[in-house]
Design a protein around this motif. Structure first.
Motif, PDB file in Angstrom:
ATOM      1  N   ALA A  89     -97.269  19.552 -25.305  1.00  0.00           N
ATOM      2  CA  ALA A  89     -97.114  20.557 -24.242  1.00  0.00           C
ATOM      3  C   ALA A  89     -98.247  20.438 -23.229  1.00  0.00           C
ATOM      4  O   ALA A  89     -98.050  20.619 -22.027  1.00  0.00           O
ATOM      5  N   ALA A  90     -99.435  20.102 -23.698  1.00  0.00           N
ATOM      6  CA  ALA A  90    -100.592  20.003 -22.804  1.00  0.00           C
ATOM      7  C   ALA A  90    -100.481  18.816 -21.853  1.00  0.00           C
ATOM      8  O   ALA A  90    -101.161  18.771 -20.833  1.00  0.00           O
ATOM      9  N   THR A  91     -99.641  17.860 -22.201  1.00  0.00           N
ATOM     10  CA  THR A  91     -99.548  16.676 -21.343  1.00  0.00           C
ATOM     11  C   THR A  91     -98.547  16.856 -20.209  1.00  0.00           C
ATOM     12  O   THR A  91     -98.325  15.928 -19.435  1.00  0.00           O
ATOM     13  N   GLN A  92     -97.949  18.036 -20.125  1.00  0.00           N
ATOM     14  CA  GLN A  92     -97.086  18.311 -18.968  1.00  0.00           C
ATOM     15  C   GLN A  92     -97.921  18.095 -17.708  1.00  0.00           C
ATOM     16  O   GLN A  92     -99.002  18.658 -17.566  1.00  0.00           O
ATOM     17  N   THR A  93     -97.421  17.277 -16.790  1.00  0.00           N
ATOM     18  CA  THR A  93     -98.283  16.877 -15.674  1.00  0.00           C
ATOM     19  C   THR A  93     -98.101  17.736 -14.429  1.00  0.00           C
ATOM     20  O   THR A  93     -98.758  17.510 -13.426  1.00  0.00           O
TER      21      THR A  93
END
Lengths: 437, 279
Positions: free
Chosen positions: B232-236
């Motif tokens: 989820a944190a890698t959503q850009t």
């Protein structure tokens, strides 16, 4: 000594040496959203390459780490949605990052709970010239005469324009569209556009935040005070608020404004030339530019323009990103020095952040050609004096904003009347604010 | 001799046709997700229907692989999920056997208390749970990620019901041979409970693998993230206005172990969903 023993001892020595070398660096834990984009920018140190928030902040971190071998800034990335919940959890558990990103409108919630370190002295110590911070963002992070954060930008609301289709409708030239200066003129332009192209003039996503920011902007242009009595009580009763909204509703009823289910669809429609203007934010400019440059076609004449002054004087909803040092973080003198060095680096390299679309927060950069000559942006130099935010003492702005947007979008979709929507929005906001401790 | 085809009754044909239609309807989004994961994200912004035509690319998966912590997050998830699954099954079996077979004072009251746990959602206890682990200074540890999931009233309920359904006579024969209580449990009753254990293991594994809220607030250091939090944190992009191909590659990657689990334990999954394990 046997070769294998030698190799094993060598490996052991290396294994012991590497952590020792790493320990010589001071680690700065950098909590942020903006996503992870290591695939594209994991090793990039060219600030001219990225064009979105993630790319720019990743690149700036890489540059700082390369230029400061004694410090290692370690990004701790959380997605946008639960960022503050996690941050609160971290503070509660004593796992406090050294530097954290924070929206300007969230600052008050943390300052009230005595969770943020004032930075006035730290800025002096680090050589950050607070006089160079634009008055708006500086005022936004100043509480009780103390500066609690280093602002990073102006985040504002605007129109993404397909000037090619606008030119087809006689509304300016490619690259230089004409914008309305009143609601009546906006209706005229929209009808003219529809007649010439058969397309809707304006697009708005069914994103409650988008709806609220649009309403805020129109009300700010009318110099309307949303919190006349106290910061715990919103007033949406004035006819002015409803009139501004009714204009949008009328446009929607006439097919001049189209509602788009989500941002991905909105970008698709916009890049395919399906409407003249898309209401959006500065953070989307970088992605729009990339779309325009890499796909060409219907989006060749892309420009971003500050939200036109259709409801009175020029004014636009604004927020900001800022960097804070939470209490309990940067606990040693080494860490504090390293963290401040990184803040100063971000301050000095503020211009690069503008590539993502936001405005830099340093006054000295507003007239810098590096900013004023950034392509696709129209009228951005005029934004700082007209950028407004909700009163900073209004708590939990990020929570009440969707309440308003949800209700108004329901009205825009004919699920309830305008009066019902405004009454419901006001009641939800005020009920929530009254329950806050 | 010519083989005869026995015609199926009309009602059965309608049933089969309905199931096929539903299966296709269920499969389409999954196939779509996989298709999108092999497309260039920018191409999808301009035309989402590009998923139906060439070229396809592996770039989204390649991008996923260079996300430096992916291996760490996968390892963390596996450690948490496998440990939690094994321990939940073990604890539930022991507790379930106790409630089903051992007559101790206050048994019914304790069992009711355990069952009441079924009615309490995770969110209701998240604050005290966080505070408790904070007091113990255990956040950002595997213990913090694993321990809260071990309190599983569903597992105790399931195993109790299953053990109660096993005829007592089977154990009584062993008692006559002077087998100890634990030996009876270990060598006679437990092997008979494998279907229920498998059901419980699958549910626990699925729940643990997909858990998001607790890892989000307990594992705040990236090196302690599980896959759900890390991916989820890698959503850009805040609006997720582009990067659709990458997002779908993440979804496929995160769902792949589940698919593998299903392939190997299909029989038990079907039984679990059908509630066969407690019959």
């Amino acid at each position: 000594m046997k070769l294998t023993t030698f190799v094993a001892l060598g490996a052991l020595a290396l294994g012991l040496a590497v952590p020792t070398m790493a320990q010589a660096q001071t680690e700065v834990r950098f909590a942020r959203f903006f996503g992870a984009c290591e695939a594209d920018f994991g090793t990039n140190t060219d600030p001219g390459t990225p064009s979105n928030e993630c790319g720019v902040i990743t690149t700036l971190t890489n540059i700082f780490n390369a230029e400061n071998p004694d410090v290692r800034v370690v990004p701790e990335i959380v997605e946008w949605g639960p960022y503050y919940e996690q941050l609160a959890g971290r503070i509660a558990s004593g796992d406090v990052p050294d530097i954290s990103v924070m929206h300007g409108d969230m600052l008050i919630n943390f300052v009230k709970r005595d969770m943020i370190t004032p930075l006035d002295e730290a800025f002096t110590e680090a050589g950050i010239d607070v006089e160079d911070i634009a008055p708006g963002p500086r005022e936004n992070v100043t509480i009780d005469s103390q500066i609690y954060a280093l602002p990073q930008d102006f985040v504002t609301w605007l129109w993404h324009t397909n000037s090619g289709t606008m030119a087809e409708a006689g509304l300016g030239e490619v690259g230089a569209p004409v914008y309305p200066t009143s609601i009546e003129e906006m209706m005229e332009h929209a009808r003219q556009f529809k007649q010439a192209t058969g397309l809707p003039y304006l697009a708005l996503t069914l994103d409650s935040n988008a709806m609220s920011r649009t309403l805020y902007t129109m009300l700010m242009q009318a110099n309307y005070n949303l919190f006349p009595e106290s910061t715990n009580q919103i007033d949406l009763h004035s006819p002015g608020a409803k009139e501004a909204f009714e204009a949008l509703k009328q446009m929607k009823d006439e097919g001049l404004l189209v509602l788009i289910p989500d941002w991905a669809s909105a970008f698709t429609g916009f890049s395919n030339g399906e409407y003249g203007n898309l209401i959006g934010g500065t953070w989307q400019i970088g992605d729009m530019v990339r779309l325009s440059e890499q796909t060409g076609g219907a989006l060749e004449g892309y420009v971003a323009h500050v939200f036109p002054a259709i409801n009175g004087e020029p004014a636009v909803w604004s927020s900001s990103h800022s960097w804070v040092m939470l209490k309990g973080g940067a606990a040693t003198p080494e860490k504090r020095e390293a963290a401040l060095r990184f803040l100063r680096f971000l301050f000095e390299n503020n211009i690069h952040w503008a590539r993502a679309g936001h405005l830099p927060m340093r006054t000295s950069l507003m007239s810098d050609p590096a900013f004023t000559e950034m392509p696709y942006r129209i009228g951005f130099a005029e934004i700082p004096p007209i950028a407004e935010h909700l009163p900073k003492d209004v708590p939990q702005q990020r929570i009440i904003q969707p309440f308003i947007g949800e209700e108004l979008l329901a009205a825009l979709q004919d699920q309830k009347s305008t009066d019902e929507a405004f009454a419901a929005a006001e009641e939800r906001v005020n009920t929530y604010l009254s329950r806050l401790r | 001799m010519a083989s005869k085809t026995i015609a199926r009754p009309m009602s059965e044909q309608i049933l089969v046709a309905s199931v096929v239609i539903l299966a296709i309807a269920w499969m389409v989004p999954l196939v779509w997700i996989v298709g999108l994961s092999f497309k260039n994200s920018l191409e999808l912004v301009v035309d989402p229907n590009a998923v139906f035509r060439f070229p396809y690319t592996l770039e989204n998966y390649a991008d996923l692989m260079v996300t430096s912590n992916l291996g760490v997050w996968l390892r963390n998830t596996l450690i948490v999920t496998v440990t939690q699954t094994v321990l939940v099954v073990a604890i539930s079996c022991l507790a379930g056997y106790g409630f089903a077979r051992i007559d101790f004072p206050g048994r019914n009251l304790v069992f009711i208390l355990v069952l009441m746990g079924l009615a309490i959602p995770q969110h209701a206890v998240i604050v005290p749970l966080h505070k408790m682990f904070n007091d113990w200074q255990m956040h950002n540890t595997f213990q913090a990620l694993i321990l809260p999931g071990l309190a599983g009233p569903f597992g105790v309920f399931l195993m109790t019901a299953y053990f109660r359904a096993i005829p007592l006579e089977i154990e009584e024969a062993a008692k006559l041979d002077n087998a100890s209580r634990f030996r009876i449990f270990w060598e006679i009753t437990l092997p008979l409970a494998v279907p229920a254990m498998a059901t419980l293991a699958i549910f626990t594994f699925l729940h643990s693998w997909n858990d998001y809220l607790w890892p989000l607030i307990s594992a705040t250091r990236p090196e302690m993230y599980t896959l759900t939090v890390g991916l989820a944190a890698t959503q850009t992009n805040i609006d997720q206005s582009e990067g659709l191909g990458y997002l779908m590659a993440q979804a496929v990657f995160a769902g792949l172990p589940m698919l593998i689990l299903y392939i190997f334990f299909q029989k038990y999954v079907v039984r679990a969903v059908a509630g066969a394990a407690i019959r």
